[in-house]
Design a protein around this motif. Structure first.
Motif, PDB file in Angstrom:
ATOM      1  N   ASN A 165       0.988  -1.235   0.276  1.00 36.50           N
ATOM      2  CA  ASN A 165      -0.529  -0.323  -0.082  1.00 36.50           C
ATOM      3  C   ASN A 165       0.794   1.318   0.054  1.00 36.50           C
ATOM      4  O   ASN A 165      -0.047   2.622   0.467  1.00 36.50           O
ATOM      5  CB  ASN A 165      -1.227  -0.238   1.035  1.00 36.50           C
ATOM      6  CG  ASN A 165      -0.465   0.296   2.281  1.00 36.50           C
ATOM      7  OD1 ASN A 165       0.343  -0.201   2.817  1.00 36.50           O
ATOM      8  ND2 ASN A 165      -1.071   0.506   3.794  1.00 36.50           N
ATOM      9  N   LEU A 166       2.345   1.257  -0.744  1.00 38.67           N
ATOM     10  CA  LEU A 166       3.355   2.494  -0.406  1.00 38.67           C
ATOM     11  C   LEU A 166       3.262   3.219   0.736  1.00 38.67           C
ATOM     12  O   LEU A 166       4.158   3.441   0.736  1.00 38.67           O
ATOM     13  CB  LEU A 166       2.595   3.213  -1.254  1.00 38.67           C
ATOM     14  CG  LEU A 166       2.484   3.374  -3.013  1.00 38.67           C
ATOM     15  CD1 LEU A 166       1.600   4.050  -3.848  1.00 38.67           C
ATOM     16  CD2 LEU A 166       3.277   2.349  -3.817  1.00 38.67           C
ATOM     17  N   GLY A 167       3.388   2.035   1.836  1.00 39.06           N
ATOM     18  CA  GLY A 167       3.069   2.780   3.059  1.00 39.06           C
ATOM     19  C   GLY A 167       3.846   1.353   4.156  1.00 39.06           C
ATOM     20  O   GLY A 167       4.852   0.559   3.834  1.00 39.06           O
ATOM     21  N   SER A 168       3.216   1.368   5.069  1.00 37.16           N
ATOM     22  CA  SER A 168       3.629   0.656   5.873  1.00 37.16           C
ATOM     23  C   SER A 168       2.653  -1.471   5.848  1.00 37.16           C
ATOM     24  O   SER A 168       2.922  -1.867   6.896  1.00 37.16           O
ATOM     25  CB  SER A 168       3.024   0.451   7.872  1.00 37.16           C
ATOM     26  OG  SER A 168       1.524   1.240   7.755  1.00 37.16           O
ATOM     27  N   ARG A 169       2.109  -1.180   4.936  1.00 36.47           N
ATOM     28  CA  ARG A 169       1.663  -2.138   4.656  1.00 36.47           C
ATOM     29  C   ARG A 169       1.794  -3.495   3.762  1.00 36.47           C
ATOM     30  O   ARG A 169       2.157  -2.797   2.253  1.00 36.47           O
ATOM     31  CB  ARG A 169       0.274  -2.754   5.059  1.00 36.47           C
ATOM     32  CG  ARG A 169      -0.660  -3.700   4.544  1.00 36.47           C
ATOM     33  CD  ARG A 169      -2.405  -3.624   5.226  1.00 36.47           C
ATOM     34  NE  ARG A 169      -3.171  -4.850   4.830  1.00 36.47           N
ATOM     35  CZ  ARG A 169      -4.588  -4.742   5.045  1.00 36.47           C
ATOM     36  NH1 ARG A 169      -5.280  -4.174   5.140  1.00 36.47           N
ATOM     37  NH2 ARG A 169      -4.770  -6.038   4.405  1.00 36.47           N
ATOM     38  N   PHE A 170       2.483  -4.812   4.030  1.00 35.83           N
ATOM     39  CA  PHE A 170       2.054  -5.625   2.613  1.00 35.83           C
ATOM     40  C   PHE A 170       2.091  -6.914   3.007  1.00 35.83           C
ATOM     41  O   PHE A 170       2.143  -7.669   4.062  1.00 35.83           O
ATOM     42  CB  PHE A 170       3.821  -5.238   1.908  1.00 35.83           C
ATOM     43  CG  PHE A 170       4.968  -6.026   2.479  1.00 35.83           C
ATOM     44  CD1 PHE A 170       5.534  -7.114   2.708  1.00 35.83           C
ATOM     45  CD2 PHE A 170       5.821  -4.856   3.834  1.00 35.83           C
ATOM     46  CE1 PHE A 170       6.676  -7.872   3.532  1.00 35.83           C
ATOM     47  CE2 PHE A 170       6.590  -5.389   4.609  1.00 35.83           C
ATOM     48  CZ  PHE A 170       6.958  -6.587   3.833  1.00 35.83           C
ATOM     49  N   GLY A 171       2.017  -7.607   1.882  1.00 42.02           N
ATOM     50  CA  GLY A 171       1.593  -9.454   2.080  1.00 42.02           C
ATOM     51  C   GLY A 171       2.112 -10.178   0.679  1.00 42.02           C
ATOM     52  O   GLY A 171       2.709  -9.363  -0.271  1.00 42.02           O
ATOM     53  N   LEU A 172       2.568 -11.371   1.362  1.00 37.78           N
ATOM     54  CA  LEU A 172       3.433 -12.090   0.292  1.00 37.78           C
ATOM     55  C   LEU A 172       2.295 -13.227   0.742  1.00 37.78           C
ATOM     56  O   LEU A 172       3.124 -14.293   0.854  1.00 37.78           O
ATOM     57  CB  LEU A 172       4.815 -12.410   0.218  1.00 37.78           C
ATOM     58  CG  LEU A 172       5.937 -11.133   0.070  1.00 37.78           C
ATOM     59  CD1 LEU A 172       6.674 -10.953   0.547  1.00 37.78           C
ATOM     60  CD2 LEU A 172       5.447 -10.189  -1.226  1.00 37.78           C
ATOM     61  N   PRO A 173       1.233 -13.444  -0.270  1.00 36.94           N
ATOM     62  CA  PRO A 173       1.002 -14.728   0.243  1.00 36.94           C
ATOM     63  C   PRO A 173       0.526 -15.708  -0.979  1.00 36.94           C
ATOM     64  O   PRO A 173       1.165 -15.218  -2.407  1.00 36.94           O
ATOM     65  CB  PRO A 173      -0.696 -14.224  -0.382  1.00 36.94           C
ATOM     66  CG  PRO A 173      -0.210 -13.555  -0.760  1.00 36.94           C
ATOM     67  CD  PRO A 173       0.577 -12.688  -0.749  1.00 36.94           C
ATOM     68  N   VAL A 174       0.706 -16.836  -1.145  1.00 41.28           N
ATOM     69  CA  VAL A 174       1.422 -17.966  -2.537  1.00 41.28           C
ATOM     70  C   VAL A 174       0.258 -19.175  -1.730  1.00 41.28           C
ATOM     71  O   VAL A 174       0.152 -19.803  -0.620  1.00 41.28           O
ATOM     72  CB  VAL A 174       3.148 -18.842  -2.139  1.00 41.28           C
ATOM     73  CG1 VAL A 174       2.750 -20.036  -3.140  1.00 41.28           C
ATOM     74  CG2 VAL A 174       3.766 -17.657  -2.232  1.00 41.28           C
ATOM     75  N   ARG A 175      -0.354 -19.633  -2.783  1.00 38.13           N
ATOM     76  CA  ARG A 175      -1.482 -20.760  -2.151  1.00 38.13           C
ATOM     77  C   ARG A 175      -1.044 -21.543  -3.580  1.00 38.13           C
ATOM     78  O   ARG A 175      -1.366 -20.898  -4.644  1.00 38.13           O
ATOM     79  CB  ARG A 175      -3.025 -20.107  -2.501  1.00 38.13           C
ATOM     80  CG  ARG A 175      -3.078 -18.938  -1.534  1.00 38.13           C
ATOM     81  CD  ARG A 175      -4.621 -18.236  -0.763  1.00 38.13           C
ATOM     82  NE  ARG A 175      -4.791 -17.646  -0.047  1.00 38.13           N
ATOM     83  CZ  ARG A 175      -4.983 -16.480  -0.418  1.00 38.13           C
ATOM     84  NH1 ARG A 175      -4.797 -15.410  -1.402  1.00 38.13           N
ATOM     85  NH2 ARG A 175      -5.249 -16.051   0.423  1.00 38.13           N
ATOM     86  N   THR A 176      -1.803 -23.251  -2.994  1.00 42.68           N
ATOM     87  CA  THR A 176      -1.388 -23.872  -4.280  1.00 42.68           C
ATOM     88  C   THR A 176      -2.408 -25.221  -3.895  1.00 42.68           C
ATOM     89  O   THR A 176      -3.294 -25.692  -3.155  1.00 42.68           O
ATOM     90  CB  THR A 176      -0.370 -25.184  -3.936  1.00 42.68           C
ATOM     91  OG1 THR A 176       0.154 -25.003  -2.656  1.00 42.68           O
ATOM     92  CG2 THR A 176       1.098 -23.832  -4.002  1.00 42.68           C
ATOM     93  N   ASN A 177      -2.229 -25.972  -5.001  1.00 43.81           N
ATOM     94  CA  ASN A 177      -4.267 -26.780  -4.947  1.00 43.81           C
ATOM     95  C   ASN A 177      -3.083 -27.537  -6.288  1.00 43.81           C
ATOM     96  O   ASN A 177      -3.736 -27.155  -7.252  1.00 43.81           O
ATOM     97  CB  ASN A 177      -5.655 -26.343  -5.321  1.00 43.81           C
ATOM     98  CG  ASN A 177      -6.778 -27.030  -4.896  1.00 43.81           C
ATOM     99  OD1 ASN A 177      -6.381 -27.268  -3.351  1.00 43.81           O
ATOM    100  ND2 ASN A 177      -7.427 -27.337  -5.771  1.00 43.81           N
ATOM    101  N   ILE A 178      -3.359 -28.683  -5.170  1.00 44.86           N
ATOM    102  CA  ILE A 178      -1.842 -29.481  -6.689  1.00 44.86           C
ATOM    103  C   ILE A 178      -3.039 -30.588  -6.669  1.00 44.86           C
ATOM    104  O   ILE A 178      -3.733 -31.491  -6.040  1.00 44.86           O
ATOM    105  CB  ILE A 178      -1.040 -30.026  -6.477  1.00 44.86           C
ATOM    106  CG1 ILE A 178      -0.402 -28.255  -6.413  1.00 44.86           C
ATOM    107  CG2 ILE A 178      -0.301 -30.518  -7.159  1.00 44.86           C
ATOM    108  CD1 ILE A 178      -0.301 -27.807  -7.157  1.00 44.86           C
ATOM    109  N   TRP A 179      -3.863 -31.415  -7.178  1.00 43.65           N
ATOM    110  CA  TRP A 179      -4.304 -32.298  -8.491  1.00 43.65           C
ATOM    111  C   TRP A 179      -3.364 -33.311  -9.098  1.00 43.65           C
ATOM    112  O   TRP A 179      -2.726 -33.084 -10.214  1.00 43.65           O
ATOM    113  CB  TRP A 179      -5.491 -32.216  -9.294  1.00 43.65           C
ATOM    114  CG  TRP A 179      -6.832 -31.901  -8.043  1.00 43.65           C
ATOM    115  CD1 TRP A 179      -6.430 -29.918  -8.316  1.00 43.65           C
ATOM    116  CD2 TRP A 179      -7.274 -32.318  -7.407  1.00 43.65           C
ATOM    117  NE1 TRP A 179      -7.859 -29.798  -8.083  1.00 43.65           N
ATOM    118  CE2 TRP A 179      -8.245 -31.384  -7.235  1.00 43.65           C
ATOM    119  CE3 TRP A 179      -8.173 -33.529  -7.085  1.00 43.65           C
ATOM    120  CZ2 TRP A 179      -9.893 -31.037  -6.065  1.00 43.65           C
ATOM    121  CZ3 TRP A 179      -8.990 -33.608  -7.142  1.00 43.65           C
ATOM    122  CH2 TRP A 179      -9.540 -32.341  -5.585  1.00 43.65           C
TER     123      TRP A 179
END
Length: 411
Positions: free
Chosen positions: A116-130
């Protein structure tokens, strides 16, 4: 106390009955219909338009039908999950077939960093493997998030003013489920939630004083446990589900000997149904999607930030039109419906109309206060081979509204 337990059991019973009713349908017909429903010869996506604009000769473009790996990359801007202003968001999605397309669902991996160009950020990785022939389902959810984010305490009564809560969050979830009969999977998982450097604004009281809740309201909160998981899935494609059924039951246990601050456990039951409104036209989107989940903490010592809360379903897609965290309690019941329809015959443009409602326990009993939201959205076909849409949604509720951008459907 007994009445509350009875209410919870009744809700679980109703959802299980709904789930069981859908089990009685012919699952084989559902999955075959899913595999046939997308006729890419009649579809147009943004990739086709880009090739036409830049005069790229497609050659034998229909050979892509046999392709097993697809990428969708979309740099976008919008509201960061949970509000607190706009953010730069990049959504990268990889879709792949790890076995024959006729007998193997499409596997997905998504990476959606935001700042958010400030103090908030996120690095989410999600997987759904068949794995090939859908013999195993491997699920993963790994995140490193830095907040501030508003919180409003326990319960849904009144119009309590929110307080800005800062903390860092590490999540590591991994589940492995084995097929035990067609479309039905069961297995074990490990779940870790670590929140640290928890602080409120300088002018606000500490979280424990503000919320009136003593567990997980200190400077750190650590939950580590195992889960028993059951999944029933006839969708074939989770990116943009076509007619089919999905159910997910999770029983999570967090003992102290695995590192948790307190012994606690929870139950999460998720049910989704996709109903074709015109099954004769399989190449066109005309679907009614239904979603409900019941989430309850079974112990009084569940950490505050692990309590059921709006927008904190596994993929953070629920409660569109309601601020994330807005309603929190020991028990949460949520329901949503969405109508999805193509605007153009080639599937390039579409629209959705949705409405949702939730109720939480806390200040009063469950079902004494319902909080609704509604909205609409535009869909733009990004990749017709994986049926991936760009979603632009506008949702609103009492005192709140937001524009939400996504790669793929909400559910």
């Amino acid at each position: 106390m007994q009445s509350k337990i009875v209410v919870k059991l009744c809700i679980v019973y109703m959802l299980v009955c709904y789930w069981g009713f859908s089990f009685g349908q012919n699952a084989g017909d559902a999955i075959i219909q899913n595999k046939k429903s997308l006729d890419t010869a009649r579809q147009t996506d943004l990739i086709d338009i880009g090739k036409a604009i830049f005069r790229i000769r497609p050659g034998k473009i229909r050979e892509e039908k046999d392709k097993k790996l697809y990428f969708s990359i979309l740099p976008i801007g919008g509201t960061a999950p949970g509000g607190t202003g706009n953010a730069l968001i990049t959504s990268t999605s990889a879709s792949m077939y790890l076995g024959p397309k006729k007998t193997t669902n499409v596997s997905t991996a998504t990476f959606t960093p935001y700042w958010n160009l400030g103090s908030r950020f996120g690095l989410p990785v999600r997987t759904n493997i068949w794995l090939p022939n859908n013999t195993w389902l491997i699920q993963g959810d790994t995140r490193f998030l830095v907040y501030p984010q508003y919180t409003w305490g326990i319960g849904s009564e009144g119009d309590k003013e929110g307080t800005l809560l800062s903390y860092k969050y590490i999540r590591f979830y991994q589940n492995a489920l084995k097929r035990i009969k067609p479309y039905l999977y069961a297995g074990l998982g490990y779940n870790l939630d670590y929140r640290f450097n928890i602080n409120t604004e300088e002018s606000s009281p500490e979280l424990e004083q503000y919320s009136g809740y003593q567990y997980g309201t200190g400077k750190n909160s650590f939950s580590s446990g195992i889960s028993l998981n059951m999944v029933y899935d006839t969708r074939g494609n989770a990116i943009n589900p076509l007619p089919g059924m999905y159910g997910n039951l999770v029983y999570r246990i967090n003992p102290k000997f695995l590192g948790s601050n307190e012994n606690w456990s929870s139950v999460y039951l998720d049910v989704r149904k996709y109903i074709p409104m015109n099954p004769e036209k399989r190449h066109q989107q005309n679907t009614l999607a239904l979603w409900s989940y019941f989430w309850t903490a079974l112990n009084h010592k569940t950490p505050y930030l692990d309590l059921p809360s709006t927008g904190w379903d596994p993929y953070n897609r629920s409660a569109r039109g309601i601020d994330q965290n807005r309603y929190r309690g020991r028990t949460l019941f949520y329901a949503e419906s969405e109508y999805r329809r193509d605007i153009t015959a080639n599937g390039l443009l579409g629209f959705v109309v949705f409405a949702n409602v939730n109720t939480v326990s806390g200040s009063g009993s469950l079902f004494t206060s319902w909080k609704p939201a509604a909205g609409t959205g535009l869909r733009i076909k990004f990749n017709k081979f994986t049926n991936t849409n760009i979603g632009i949604d506008y949702g609103m509720s009492k005192g709140y509204s937001a524009v939400l951008l996504s790669l793929g459907e909400a559910f």
